[in-house]
Motif scaffolding. Sequence first.
Motif, mmCIF file in Angstrom:
data_model
loop_
_atom_site.group_PDB
_atom_site.id
_atom_site.type_symbol
_atom_site.label_atom_id
_atom_site.label_comp_id
_atom_site.label_asym_id
_atom_site.label_seq_id
_atom_site.Cartn_x
_atom_site.Cartn_y
_atom_site.Cartn_z
ATOM 1 N N GLN A 471 0.827 -1.207 0.000
ATOM 2 C CA GLN A 471 0.000 0.000 0.000
ATOM 3 C C GLN A 471 0.863 1.259 0.000
ATOM 4 N N VAL A 472 1.966 1.233 0.727
ATOM 5 C CA VAL A 472 2.869 2.386 0.713
ATOM 6 C C VAL A 472 3.397 2.630 -0.693
ATOM 7 N N ILE A 473 3.755 1.563 -1.399
ATOM 8 C CA ILE A 473 4.248 1.691 -2.772
ATOM 9 C C ILE A 473 3.176 2.287 -3.675
ATOM 10 N N MET A 474 1.942 1.818 -3.536
ATOM 11 C CA MET A 474 0.845 2.371 -4.328
ATOM 12 C C MET A 474 0.675 3.862 -4.052
ATOM 13 N N ASP A 475 0.694 4.231 -2.780
ATOM 14 C CA ASP A 475 0.515 5.632 -2.414
ATOM 15 C C ASP A 475 1.680 6.492 -2.927
ATOM 16 N N GLU A 476 2.883 5.948 -2.838
ATOM 17 C CA GLU A 476 4.065 6.711 -3.250
ATOM 18 C C GLU A 476 4.074 6.933 -4.759
ATOM 19 N N ARG A 477 3.665 5.925 -5.520
ATOM 20 C CA ARG A 477 3.621 6.077 -6.971
ATOM 21 C C ARG A 477 2.599 7.144 -7.376
ATOM 22 N N PHE A 478 1.511 7.251 -6.636
ATOM 23 C CA PHE A 478 0.462 8.228 -6.936
ATOM 24 C C PHE A 478 1.045 9.635 -7.002
ATOM 25 N N VAL A 479 1.870 10.004 -6.021
ATOM 26 C CA VAL A 479 2.398 11.370 -5.974
ATOM 27 C C VAL A 479 3.693 11.507 -6.761
ATOM 28 N N GLU A 480 4.541 10.489 -6.721
ATOM 29 C CA GLU A 480 5.826 10.586 -7.424
ATOM 30 C C GLU A 480 5.626 10.766 -8.926
ATOM 31 N N PHE A 481 4.631 10.073 -9.491
ATOM 32 C CA PHE A 481 4.427 10.088 -10.937
ATOM 33 C C PHE A 481 3.141 10.813 -11.351
ATOM 34 N N ALA A 482 2.693 11.737 -10.537
ATOM 35 C CA ALA A 482 1.475 12.484 -10.877
ATOM 36 C C ALA A 482 1.607 13.127 -12.259
ATOM 37 N N GLU A 484 2.125 11.823 -15.060
ATOM 38 C CA GLU A 484 3.121 11.226 -15.954
ATOM 39 C C GLU A 484 2.590 10.009 -16.711
ATOM 40 N N GLN A 485 1.272 9.857 -16.779
ATOM 41 C CA GLN A 485 0.649 8.784 -17.552
ATOM 42 C C GLN A 485 0.924 7.396 -16.967
ATOM 43 N N LYS A 486 1.106 7.294 -15.661
ATOM 44 C CA LYS A 486 1.333 6.005 -15.014
ATOM 45 C C LYS A 486 0.090 5.503 -14.284
ATOM 46 N N ARG A 487 -0.703 6.421 -13.771
ATOM 47 C CA ARG A 487 -1.768 6.067 -12.838
ATOM 48 C C ARG A 487 -2.836 5.165 -13.467
ATOM 49 N N PHE A 488 -3.233 5.449 -14.681
ATOM 50 C CA PHE A 488 -4.295 4.694 -15.339
ATOM 51 C C PHE A 488 -3.930 3.217 -15.412
ATOM 52 N N ASP A 489 -2.724 2.925 -15.889
ATOM 53 C CA ASP A 489 -2.312 1.527 -15.990
ATOM 54 C C ASP A 489 -1.992 0.923 -14.641
ATOM 55 N N ASP A 490 -1.517 1.737 -13.687
ATOM 56 C CA ASP A 490 -1.294 1.204 -12.343
ATOM 57 C C ASP A 490 -2.595 0.713 -11.727
ATOM 58 N N LEU A 491 -3.646 1.521 -11.812
ATOM 59 C CA LEU A 491 -4.939 1.098 -11.254
ATOM 60 C C LEU A 491 -5.439 -0.177 -11.924
ATOM 61 N N ARG A 492 -5.187 -0.308 -13.212
ATOM 62 C CA ARG A 492 -5.632 -1.484 -13.955
ATOM 63 C C ARG A 492 -4.816 -2.714 -13.568
ATOM 64 N N ARG A 493 -3.488 -2.576 -13.524
ATOM 65 C CA ARG A 493 -2.670 -3.774 -13.269
ATOM 66 C C ARG A 493 -2.793 -4.239 -11.820
ATOM 67 N N TRP A 494 -3.079 -3.324 -10.911
ATOM 68 C CA TRP A 494 -3.328 -3.715 -9.518
ATOM 69 C C TRP A 494 -4.753 -4.229 -9.322
ATOM 70 N N ARG A 495 -5.599 -4.073 -10.319
ATOM 71 C CA ARG A 495 -7.015 -4.455 -10.262
ATOM 72 C C ARG A 495 -7.752 -3.739 -9.130
#
Length: 585
Positions: A471-482, A484-495
């Motif tokens: 969960q910390v990794i998920m939260d950190e990616r949210f702000v680190e890559f705001a 940057e076109q990462k969030r859409f696929d992150d939400l999908r691959r994490w289901r």
Amino acid sequence: MNIFNKISGIVFIITMISACSDPLDKENLEAVTGDDVWGNPAVAEAYVNDLYGDFMPSNFNAGRQTDETLDVINQNGLSGFLQGTITENSYNDFPYTSIRKINIFLEGIDAATFSAEIKDQLKGQALFWRAWAYFRMVKAYGGVQLVLTPGSSTDIDAAFVSRSKTSECIDQIILDLDNAISFLEDKSSIGRIDKCVALSFKGKVLLYWASPQFNRTNDVSRWTDAYNANIAALEFLDGQDKGLLEDYGELWHNEMNKEVIMVKRFQYPGYANGYSQAAMRPLAYARGAVGANMPSLELVNAYPMKDGSKWDPVTMDYSVLHENRDDRFYASIAYNGAEPFISPMFGNENMWTYWYDKDGDPGTGINGKESRADNEPQFGDWAENLIPHGSFYPAKMLDRDITRTTVEDGQVDWIELRYAEVLMNMAEAANESGKTPEALDALYQIRARAGIEVGSGNYGITASTVADVRQVIMDERFVEFAFEQKRFDDLRRWRIFTSTFNNLNNKALHGLRIEYTGAGARPEGLTDINTISDQFTVTVIEGVQPTSVVEEDKYSFFGIPTSILERNSKIEQNNTWGGTFDPLL
């Protein structure tokens, strides 16, 4: 028959990257034969450069399809993914025409008469782009048609080829990347695909393959493969003097810095038009557009405090939300009272997004307040600064130097892959494969660069179990890559696409309405927000339209569009869209 006689013409995009050769000694670049390409390294290079134009990402607008961004006043603007209206025709991305160009090149390049060194470099780039093209499809649909030779058809989409298993496609992508790695130069100084890019991308592909989107049984061996690939990438990157740039806010202004791995370059004079950032700036400093990348309150809340603890919207005061946040917050979010972040504001005014009683009449405006409109009154009270609806603007990735008249000509490079992503990819794979301490160490590096205090040595991270660190990794990616076109696929691959939006308060994204209630002249110019925070009232508001999402399976793998199914009877629809193809095999 020479393979190049099978196509009628080639469009060259020689200036897409700065590494252009000398002007080609060729009068008609559209009439290219095999002899031209295999006997002339400049023409062969131009052919490969064209692939950069086909595939290199360059989109600074994140779009309203995740929880990063809020809608705009009087517009909902949510994508179909957030309106619950997606169908099998909502996502259509099958770049087989470009894949055929690659296959043509790979079939003929070994016959070229120029040096083996040039041939290897060009072959490596072409192989990378084929892997890139196939992964783009696989992460959207699962297995697709694997076409690895040019064939005779000018429209490969119409060829009667069945879908390959997803696992077979992943194997081919990794094979192409491994072959590309063997050919590519170690590090490019001008934006070409090199070993740094290919190794990093291989780690990313294997991370996705290990993620719940594809890995429903949590096969740990996939996580181990992803970990090993990302460790190999990091070791190579370190050997090439790559690493985290010390100042997060300078990532997009210190061009070709040590953190940059894969980049689309925007620079004069070769790419003079640049990209438009009109919609990402307040209307007074833009032209004809507004509303892109407007930060949601959900994103704003996600930024940690300076001591590494979480912002708590229940117990903390939104009027001082800007105090003691990590450095990424100030580099990414333009909030009410934020310091100037683009050139027309420098020396003139901070970012003000409040409402106030302009005419002294509580019966006018919205809730008795009008928006401030002192810079460009011709736009009217409705337009100035408050158009984002939620009171925030993006500060990240903007070209600081352009003005309202040159707002279409942004020259900031688009960074598609950077060292922090490889480090975070490794951390996620490490955590899932029994190496949680390594994951935490990577997170500490990310947080240290963000200016978070070391505290007791954990930078505010108290998690220790695999689930909590995940969960910390998920939260950190949210702000680190705001943005940057990462969030859409992150939400999908994490289901977690569906659950993320269903768990929002009232299933809506949020912003703030900030009203000036102080006595005397309202704040403007360079007034220090820290001295007047108590003169504002802040209310949480909902987006114009609540979000609505469909079941998770339809986000994990999109449906094959009707137009694709109709022209090839051998293609099966995904089983989550009423068909028989299992994208998990």
